[in-house]
Design a protein around this motif. Structure first.
Motif, PDB file in Angstrom:
ATOM      1  N   LEU A  47       0.846  -1.191   0.000  1.00 25.89           N
ATOM      2  CA  LEU A  47       0.000   0.000   0.000  1.00 25.89           C
ATOM      3  C   LEU A  47       0.882   1.241   0.000  1.00 25.89           C
ATOM      4  CD1 LEU A  47      -2.330  -1.127   2.930  1.00 25.89           C
ATOM      5  CD2 LEU A  47      -2.792  -1.392   0.492  1.00 25.89           C
ATOM      6  N   TRP A  48       0.483   2.267  -0.734  1.00 23.01           N
ATOM      7  CA  TRP A  48       1.227   3.529  -0.738  1.00 23.01           C
ATOM      8  C   TRP A  48       0.261   4.676  -1.012  1.00 23.01           C
ATOM      9  CZ3 TRP A  48       1.318  -0.158  -4.503  1.00 23.01           C
ATOM     10  CH2 TRP A  48       0.914   0.219  -5.785  1.00 23.01           C
ATOM     11  N   ASP A  49       0.707   5.884  -0.737  1.00 20.53           N
ATOM     12  CA  ASP A  49      -0.117   7.078  -0.925  1.00 20.53           C
ATOM     13  C   ASP A  49       0.566   7.998  -1.927  1.00 20.53           C
ATOM     14  OD1 ASP A  49      -1.919   9.152  -0.694  1.00 20.53           O
ATOM     15  OD2 ASP A  49      -1.153   9.832   1.246  1.00 20.53           O
ATOM     16  N   GLU A  50       0.422   7.676  -3.191  1.00 21.56           N
ATOM     17  CA  GLU A  50       1.091   8.411  -4.279  1.00 21.56           C
ATOM     18  C   GLU A  50       0.669   9.875  -4.351  1.00 21.56           C
ATOM     19  OE1 GLU A  50       3.918   8.303  -7.265  1.00 21.56           O
ATOM     20  OE2 GLU A  50       3.173   6.458  -6.361  1.00 21.56           O
ATOM     21  N   ASP A  51      -0.629  10.140  -4.153  1.00 23.12           N
ATOM     22  CA  ASP A  51      -1.125  11.504  -4.328  1.00 23.12           C
ATOM     23  C   ASP A  51      -1.106  12.334  -3.048  1.00 23.12           C
ATOM     24  OD1 ASP A  51      -3.271  10.425  -2.922  1.00 23.12           O
ATOM     25  OD2 ASP A  51      -4.627  10.423  -4.644  1.00 23.12           O
ATOM     26  N   GLY A  52      -0.665  11.756  -1.941  1.00 28.59           N
ATOM     27  CA  GLY A  52      -0.507  12.505  -0.698  1.00 28.59           C
ATOM     28  C   GLY A  52      -1.790  12.927  -0.017  1.00 28.59           C
ATOM     29  N   ASP A  53      -2.897  12.245  -0.319  1.00 30.62           N
ATOM     30  CA  ASP A  53      -4.164  12.631   0.303  1.00 30.62           C
ATOM     31  C   ASP A  53      -4.417  11.936   1.635  1.00 30.62           C
ATOM     32  OD1 ASP A  53      -4.781  10.048  -0.491  1.00 30.62           O
ATOM     33  OD2 ASP A  53      -6.577  10.595  -1.627  1.00 30.62           O
ATOM     34  N   GLY A  54      -3.469  11.116   2.093  1.00 29.19           N
ATOM     35  CA  GLY A  54      -3.617  10.443   3.387  1.00 29.19           C
ATOM     36  C   GLY A  54      -4.395   9.143   3.333  1.00 29.19           C
ATOM     37  N   MET A  55      -4.826   8.735   2.156  1.00 34.63           N
ATOM     38  CA  MET A  55      -5.587   7.499   1.982  1.00 34.63           C
ATOM     39  C   MET A  55      -5.024   6.691   0.821  1.00 34.63           C
ATOM     40  SD  MET A  55      -8.294   7.124   4.029  1.00 34.63           S
ATOM     41  CE  MET A  55      -9.351   6.045   3.087  1.00 34.63           C
ATOM     42  N   VAL A  56      -5.184   5.369   0.908  1.00 33.67           N
ATOM     43  CA  VAL A  56      -4.777   4.471  -0.176  1.00 33.67           C
ATOM     44  C   VAL A  56      -5.996   4.187  -1.047  1.00 33.67           C
ATOM     45  CG1 VAL A  56      -3.978   2.144  -0.699  1.00 33.67           C
ATOM     46  CG2 VAL A  56      -2.960   3.420   1.194  1.00 33.67           C
ATOM     47  N   SER A  57      -5.909   4.509  -2.324  1.00 29.74           N
ATOM     48  CA  SER A  57      -6.988   4.195  -3.255  1.00 29.74           C
ATOM     49  C   SER A  57      -6.732   2.818  -3.872  1.00 29.74           C
ATOM     50  CB  SER A  57      -7.053   5.254  -4.365  1.00 29.74           C
ATOM     51  OG  SER A  57      -5.916   5.125  -5.214  1.00 29.74           O
ATOM     52  N   GLN A  58      -7.659   2.359  -4.691  1.00 28.16           N
ATOM     53  CA  GLN A  58      -7.487   1.071  -5.372  1.00 28.16           C
ATOM     54  C   GLN A  58      -6.300   1.104  -6.324  1.00 28.16           C
ATOM     55  OE1 GLN A  58      -9.523  -0.788  -3.122  1.00 28.16           O
ATOM     56  NE2 GLN A  58      -9.243  -2.053  -4.923  1.00 28.16           N
ATOM     57  N   GLN A  59      -5.917   2.281  -6.817  1.00 30.53           N
ATOM     58  CA  GLN A  59      -4.774   2.406  -7.721  1.00 30.53           C
ATOM     59  C   GLN A  59      -3.447   2.503  -6.959  1.00 30.53           C
ATOM     60  OE1 GLN A  59      -7.631   4.443  -8.041  1.00 30.53           O
ATOM     61  NE2 GLN A  59      -8.409   2.932  -9.482  1.00 30.53           N
ATOM     62  N   GLU A  60      -3.511   2.570  -5.645  1.00 30.01           N
ATOM     63  CA  GLU A  60      -2.313   2.702  -4.816  1.00 30.01           C
ATOM     64  C   GLU A  60      -2.100   1.443  -3.960  1.00 30.01           C
ATOM     65  OE1 GLU A  60      -2.219   7.474  -4.040  1.00 30.01           O
ATOM     66  OE2 GLU A  60      -3.787   6.331  -3.023  1.00 30.01           O
ATOM     67  N   ARG A  61      -2.322   0.301  -4.570  1.00 32.76           N
ATOM     68  CA  ARG A  61      -2.132  -0.984  -3.890  1.00 32.76           C
ATOM     69  C   ARG A  61      -1.885  -2.065  -4.929  1.00 32.76           C
ATOM     70  NH1 ARG A  61      -7.168  -2.098  -0.462  1.00 32.76           N
ATOM     71  NH2 ARG A  61      -7.156   0.149  -0.266  1.00 32.76           N
ATOM     72  N   VAL A  62      -1.150  -3.095  -4.529  1.00 29.43           N
ATOM     73  CA  VAL A  62      -0.922  -4.228  -5.420  1.00 29.43           C
ATOM     74  C   VAL A  62      -0.673  -5.469  -4.564  1.00 29.43           C
ATOM     75  CG1 VAL A  62       1.579  -3.899  -5.658  1.00 29.43           C
ATOM     76  CG2 VAL A  62       0.311  -5.033  -7.478  1.00 29.43           C
ATOM     77  N   ALA A  63      -1.173  -6.612  -5.021  1.00 25.61           N
ATOM     78  CA  ALA A  63      -0.885  -7.888  -4.361  1.00 25.61           C
ATOM     79  C   ALA A  63       0.510  -8.324  -4.779  1.00 25.61           C
ATOM     80  CB  ALA A  63      -1.914  -8.940  -4.744  1.00 25.61           C
TER      81      ALA A  63
END
Length: 136
Positions: A47-63
C-alpha cells in the motif's frame, strides 16, 4: 468509540477494503506491506499514498504475493527477500523493497513448524511472528 491521543499524535484510516489484515511491515521504499488472510485471500499487499491525500486508493495498492496459501500474520523483509508465514510454514520471495508487482512463485524456507519445535506438540497458536537478528 472515542479515542484520546496525546498532543502531537493523530489517527485516521489509511486504507479500506482489506481482507482481514494482520501483520504489517514497512518496506525500504516506504510502502506498507500487509498480510491479508480473509475472503479467500492469502496474500501480502503493498500500500502507498502516491497523491498525498492520506488514503490508499485502489490504484495505490498491489498484491505482491498470491502463491502461498494460509498466510496468517508473520511478515518481514531481509537480505533482498520478503518473508511471510502460515502456522506451519515460512515462505520467501525475492524482493528489493520497492517493487510494486506480483513477486511470482514462493520458496519454502521452513516447513512443519509447531508449538514446541519437536514435531510432537499441537500446532499451537496459528500466528508466527518473524524477526531477524542483525547477524542474520
Amino acid at each position: 468509540a472515542d479515542v484520546t491521543l496525546p498532543p502531537g499524535f493523530s489517527a485516521w484510516r489509511f486504507a479500506l477494503n482489506l481482507a482481514e489484515p494482520r501483520g504489517m511491515a514497512v518496506a525500504d521504499g516506504g510502502d506498507l506491506l500487509v498480510v491479508e488472510r480473509g475472503l479467500n485471500r492469502a496474500q501480502v499487499t503493498a500500500l502507498w499514498d502516491e497523491d498525498g491525500d492520506g488514503m490508499v486508493s485502489q490504484q495505490e495498492r498491489v498484491a505482491l504475493t498470491t502463491s502461498a496459501r494460509r498466510l496468517s500474520h508473520g511478515i518481514a523483509t531481509y537480505g533482498g527477500y520478503l518473508f511471510a508465514s502460515s502456522d506451519t510454514t515460512v515462505f520467501r520471495w525475492p524482493y528489493n523493497g520497492v517493487q510494486r508487482s506480483n513477486l511470482g512463485p514462493h520458496t519454502v524456507v521452513i516447513r512443519n513448524m509447531n508449538a514446541n519445535g519437536n514435531g510432537g506438540a499441537p500446532r499451537g497458536h496459528w500466528t508466527r511472528t518473524l524477526i531477524f537478528s542483525h547477524d542474520g
